[in-house]
Design an enzyme around this catalytic site. Structure first.
Site, short mmCIF file in Angstrom:
data_model
loop_
_atom_site.label_atom_id
_atom_site.label_comp_id
_atom_site.label_asym_id
_atom_site.label_seq_id
_atom_site.Cartn_x
_atom_site.Cartn_y
_atom_site.Cartn_z
N LYS A 115 0.84 -1.21 0.00
CA LYS A 115 0.00 0.00 0.00
C LYS A 115 0.87 1.26 0.00
CE LYS A 115 -4.05 -2.11 0.36
NZ LYS A 115 -4.92 -2.29 -0.78
N LYS A 197 -4.62 -11.23 -7.66
CA LYS A 197 -5.91 -11.79 -7.22
C LYS A 197 -7.06 -10.88 -7.65
CE LYS A 197 -6.17 -9.47 -2.73
NZ LYS A 197 -7.51 -9.01 -2.44
N LYS A 200 -11.22 -5.55 -5.11
CA LYS A 200 -12.29 -4.56 -5.28
C LYS A 200 -11.85 -3.42 -6.17
CE LYS A 200 -14.34 -5.19 -0.76
NZ LYS A 200 -13.15 -4.97 0.10
N1 AQP Z 1 -9.06 -12.82 -4.54
C1 AQP Z 1 -9.38 -13.25 -3.32
N2 AQP Z 1 -9.43 -14.58 -3.07
C2 AQP Z 1 -9.81 -15.05 -1.84
N3 AQP Z 1 -10.16 -14.23 -0.83
C3 AQP Z 1 -10.14 -12.91 -1.04
N4 AQP Z 1 -10.46 -11.86 -0.25
C4 AQP Z 1 -10.28 -10.71 -0.95
N5 AQP Z 1 -9.85 -10.98 -2.18
C5 AQP Z 1 -9.76 -12.34 -2.28
C6 AQP Z 1 -10.97 -11.99 1.11
O1 AQP Z 1 -12.13 -11.17 1.22
C7 AQP Z 1 -12.20 -10.65 2.55
C8 AQP Z 1 -12.38 -9.16 2.51
O2 AQP Z 1 -11.18 -8.57 2.07
P1 AQP Z 1 -10.97 -7.07 1.71
O3 AQP Z 1 -12.09 -6.25 2.19
O4 AQP Z 1 -9.58 -6.65 2.06
O5 AQP Z 1 -11.09 -7.26 0.14
P2 AQP Z 1 -10.31 -6.88 -1.17
O6 AQP Z 1 -11.18 -7.27 -2.28
O7 AQP Z 1 -8.90 -7.34 -1.15
O8 AQP Z 1 -10.45 -5.39 -1.11
P3 AQP Z 1 -9.60 -4.18 -0.80
O9 AQP Z 1 -8.42 -4.52 0.05
O10 AQP Z 1 -10.57 -3.17 -0.34
O11 AQP Z 1 -9.22 -3.89 -2.22
P4 AQP Z 1 -8.06 -3.26 -2.92
O12 AQP Z 1 -6.79 -3.69 -2.23
O13 AQP Z 1 -8.25 -3.77 -4.25
O14 AQP Z 1 -8.37 -1.80 -2.76
C9 AQP Z 1 -10.91 -11.09 3.25
O15 AQP Z 1 -11.20 -12.23 4.01
C10 AQP Z 1 -9.99 -11.45 2.12
O16 AQP Z 1 -9.05 -12.44 2.48
#
Ligand code: AQP
Length: 334
Positions: A115, A197, A200
């Site tokens: 990040k 992966k 979002k």
């Molecule tokens: N690709 C994935 N595969 C399996 N599990 C995943 N999780 C997220 N992506 C995958 C799991 O979802 C839960 C919530 O995680 P989060 O809110 O951190 O989700 P994110 O999609 O990674 O979103 P960010 O961090 O908000 O997005 P970015 O980094 O794209 O801005 C967790 O249990 C996570 O393991």
């Protein structure tokens, strides 16, 4: 809520639409656990501020995450489904835990380094102490099980360290929480372009969101990255191909999976046809969730009632824990 097999806690940040990674890494297990465990599931609005300081969309995003969780099968009567900022004791525990966490170990955290690289103009202290706040979220309910995806493994290890440090210094209050996937490896749903992966806010065209319309899903599936195909019978699949098969195994019928496995093994696979089938499997899975989530999201009164009820359950549990914490730390002066 009574403690049945044990206490469960997990959360999702309201930073965008939920996707298949969130479903298979987290929400699917929330639903599987809700009948047998005492469950606390939150929308992690405070965590989202570390990377998404603009709050103009926050309320809508929170409503959407709640609606999508319920559309996936989560029952707010069986679990505490709440908003992180509605449990103010979390901030108090976070403060105490900050005194037990060291800057060096926080700086070494992979997600912090990622990040900090991706938002060099906003390397805020909240980003650094993200694993500490996450620990507070989990242990404030004295949870033992944390259903999360593979990307959260390191944070859970840190959570165990912080909980143990508290226990050693002040007395045994907290269990050691573990990342949980019913004894299987933690899930990691890869993006369709073979780079990282599903997430979002990154790889949006290679991520399948639970809000995607049918045609968009079909287009994304057809754009999935493949290679030039197998040249020898029964050869191992390269990672990008295995990823697509992995998705079909999760969503498709065993007969279809077998059909394409055979086609791969005898070198007759046609990727266009394979991706078309994968697109249909994705549509069949996502479409009912999308429709249900849209209905739920439109019912603002229902969402408000759920948040209030969820906060009541979560506050009850948090207040009980904080009483023990303050006593253990010697912070009870009268
Ligand atoms: N690709 C994935 N595969 C399996 N599990 C995943 N999780 C997220 N992506 C995958 C799991 O979802 C839960 C919530 O995680 P989060 O809110 O951190 O989700 P994110 O999609 O990674 O979103 P960010 O961090 O908000 O997005 P970015 O980094 O794209 O801005 C967790 O249990 C996570 O393991």
């Amino acid at each position: 809520m009574t403690s049945r097999k044990g206490i469960v806690m997990s959360g999702i940040r309201p930073t965008g639409y939920l996707h298949l990674g969130n479903y298979f890494g987290a929400v699917r297990n929330y639903v599987r656990m809700q009948d047998e465990f005492e469950c606390y599931f939150m929308v992690a609005d405070l965590h989202s501020l570390t990377t998404h300081p603009d709050t103009s969309q926050l309320k809508d995003n929170i409503h959407r995450v709640l609606a999508e969780n319920i559309a996936c099968g989560l029952d707010p009567d069986k679990v505490a489904l709440y908003c992180q900022s509605h449990v103010p004791e979390t901030a108090e525990l976070y403060l105490y835990l900050n005194m037990l966490s060291y800057v060096g170990e926080l700086e070494r955290t992979t997600t912090f380094k990622d990040k900090a690289r991706s938002q060099p103009d906003n390397v805020n202290a909240g980003l650094l102490t993200y694993p500490v706040l996450q620990t507070a979220d989990i242990i404030i309910h004295r949870a033992s099980y944390v259903p999360v995806g593979k990307d959260q493994e390191q944070h859970l290890e840190m959570c165990r360290n912080f909980a143990n440090r508290f226990n050693h210094r002040f007395g045994e209050i907290f269990p050691e929480p573990v990342a949980f996937n019913f004894g299987e490896d933690l899930a990691r749903i890869p993006s369709l372009d073979g780079k990282g992966k599903m997430s979002k806010s990154e790889n949006q065209y290679a991520t399948i969101y639970l809000s995607d319309g049918d045609d968009l899903i079909r287009k994304k599936a057809m754009k999935a990255v493949t290679d030039s195909g197998p040249v020898e019978p029964n050869s191992p699949k390269p990672e990008i191909i295995e990823n697509l098969f992995g998705l079909m195994r999760l969503l498709g019928t065993p007969a279809n999976v077998q059909h394409y496995e055979d086609a791969w093994n005898n070198c007759t696979i046609k990727y266009g046809e394979f991706k078309k089938q994968l697109g249909e499997d994705l549509v069949s899975f996502v479409s009912p969730i999308r429709i249900k989530a849209e209905e739920i999201q439109a019912d603002k009164q229902y969402l408000k009632d759920i948040m209030i009820k969820g906060a009541e359950k979560a506050n009850h549990s948090a207040q009980k824990t904080m009483k023990l914490v303050r006593e253990a730390m010697g912070l009870n002066y009268y």
